[in-house]
Write an enzyme that holds these catalytic residues in place. Structure first.
Site, PDB file in Angstrom:
ATOM      1  N   ASP A  63       0.826  -1.211   0.000  1.00  0.00           N
ATOM      2  CA  ASP A  63       0.000   0.000   0.000  1.00  0.00           C
ATOM      3  C   ASP A  63       0.855   1.254   0.000  1.00  0.00           C
ATOM      4  O   ASP A  63       2.084   1.180   0.151  1.00  0.00           O
ATOM      5  CB  ASP A  63      -0.946  -0.010   1.216  1.00  0.00           C
ATOM      6  CG  ASP A  63      -0.262  -0.429   2.507  1.00  0.00           C
ATOM      7  OD1 ASP A  63       0.974  -0.419   2.555  1.00  0.00           O
ATOM      8  OD2 ASP A  63      -0.975  -0.759   3.472  1.00  0.00           O
ATOM      9  N   ASN A 130      -7.648  -2.601  14.302  1.00  0.00           N
ATOM     10  CA  ASN A 130      -9.046  -2.869  13.923  1.00  0.00           C
ATOM     11  C   ASN A 130      -9.169  -4.067  12.979  1.00  0.00           C
ATOM     12  O   ASN A 130     -10.220  -4.295  12.391  1.00  0.00           O
ATOM     13  CB  ASN A 130      -9.687  -1.625  13.291  1.00  0.00           C
ATOM     14  CG  ASN A 130      -9.000  -1.206  11.994  1.00  0.00           C
ATOM     15  OD1 ASN A 130      -8.085  -1.884  11.531  1.00  0.00           O
ATOM     16  ND2 ASN A 130      -9.443  -0.109  11.412  1.00  0.00           N
ATOM     17  N   HIS A 132      -7.336  -4.601  10.184  1.00  0.00           N
ATOM     18  CA  HIS A 132      -7.057  -4.396   8.757  1.00  0.00           C
ATOM     19  C   HIS A 132      -5.748  -5.061   8.345  1.00  0.00           C
ATOM     20  O   HIS A 132      -4.846  -5.256   9.157  1.00  0.00           O
ATOM     21  CB  HIS A 132      -7.080  -2.905   8.376  1.00  0.00           C
ATOM     22  CG  HIS A 132      -5.909  -2.083   8.808  1.00  0.00           C
ATOM     23  ND1 HIS A 132      -6.055  -0.859   9.419  1.00  0.00           N
ATOM     24  CD2 HIS A 132      -4.573  -2.252   8.686  1.00  0.00           C
ATOM     25  CE1 HIS A 132      -4.861  -0.329   9.655  1.00  0.00           C
ATOM     26  NE2 HIS A 132      -3.940  -1.164   9.223  1.00  0.00           N
ATOM     27  N   GLU A 137      -9.593  -1.535   5.341  1.00  0.00           N
ATOM     28  CA  GLU A 137     -10.282  -1.244   6.596  1.00  0.00           C
ATOM     29  C   GLU A 137     -11.546  -2.113   6.719  1.00  0.00           C
ATOM     30  O   GLU A 137     -12.007  -2.685   5.722  1.00  0.00           O
ATOM     31  CB  GLU A 137     -10.669   0.245   6.622  1.00  0.00           C
ATOM     32  CG  GLU A 137      -9.474   1.197   6.604  1.00  0.00           C
ATOM     33  CD  GLU A 137      -8.774   1.325   7.956  1.00  0.00           C
ATOM     34  OE1 GLU A 137      -8.538   0.316   8.631  1.00  0.00           O
ATOM     35  OE2 GLU A 137      -8.463   2.470   8.328  1.00  0.00           O
TER      36      GLU A 137
END
Ligand code: GLP
Length: 250
Positions: A63, A130, A132, A137
């Site tokens: 990313d 979280n 990811h 996400e």
């Protein structure tokens, strides 16, 4: 899915990468963030002291932030050069173009590039608090391809420690999708510390769900989760995973 709970995850991760490279791997998938840093340090050590060569291996990053030039210290293209690739004899290092005016086209082009040079032999992954992976996400489609995404406030807050302030953390990123990531032959996720214990428990023992993107590892034919005892502290079946690993066939 293999769950490996050890005191030094970086040694197991480095073994996975070294074995793949020695076995003829031609594409490595690299992750940024703090989780794989010790793995990179160990791979650099093996390169310098034990002759581990990455010649003939190209790399793809997971990313990139939108709007950070590759010279910015927190751009992932720069991060991976500083922390790993400038220190070994690896070939081309590819990453999404976060500086283009057309992020949609850049994301498509990056997905095509990975399809062209892939499949990725081993994809290294970290995990966000979280759940990811990459920057997929919660609610990311389980078959998503590389695309532009909006970061949650939680992720921007987690990553603010690398920037001068929360506001400097870019709001948008280009990330390999979950489908893109799953095209890799082997997924190797590393996590350490109590701060990752909840996310690891949801990824490993929770339902396969877009609410926890890392749970996609349950679906992949070859996924390894390499964690320390702190990151494993909320796993119900930690003792079982340790037993299986200790009794793994040669
Ligand atoms: C970042 C990256 C992920 C990384 C994760 C965890 O935002 N996009 O690739 O795995 O969040 O980061 P860290 O390892 O620093 O906790």
């Amino acid at each position: 899915m293999e769950i490996v709970i050890v005191d030094h995850p970086e040694q197991v991760m480095a073994d996975i990468i070294a074995n793949a490279v020695r076995g003829g791997a031609s594409v490595l998938g690299l992750a940024t963030g703090s989780s794989p840093l010790r793995t990179y340090t160990e791979l650099i050590r093996r390169h310098r002291e034990e002759g581990l060569s990455f010649a003939g291996v190209d790399a793809v990053l997971l990313d990139e932030y939108v709007g950070l030039p590759t010279t910015h210290p927190e751009s992932y293209a720069r991060f991976i050069r500083d922390k790993f690739t400038d220190h070994v004899d690896i070939g081309e290092v590819n990453s999404p173009d976060g500086m283009t005016d057309d992020s949609i086209a850049a994301a498509d082009a990056y997905d095509d590039l990975i399809k062209g040079i892939g499949p990725v032999d081993v994809q290294i992954l970290g995990i966000g608090s979280n759940g990811h992976i990459g920057f997929n996400e919660p609610s990311s489609s389980l078959t998503s391809r590389t695309r532009i995404k909006t970061l949650t406030a939680e992720t921007r807050n987690d990553n603010a420690r690398f920037f001068d302030s929360f506001d400097e953390v870019p709001q948008h990123v280009i990330t390999q999708g979950l489908g893109t990531i799953c095209d890799a032959k082997h997924l190797a996720l590393v996590a350490t510390g109590e701060g990752k214990a909840d996310a690891i428990a949801r990824a490993v023992e929770g339902p396969l769900s877009a609410s926890c993107p890392a749970s996609i590892l349950q679906w992949h034919p070859r996924a390894t989760v390499v964690i320390d005892n702190a990151a494993a502290s909320k796993l119900k079946d930690a003792e079982y995973y340790k037993y299986v690993y200790a009794n793994k066939p040669r």
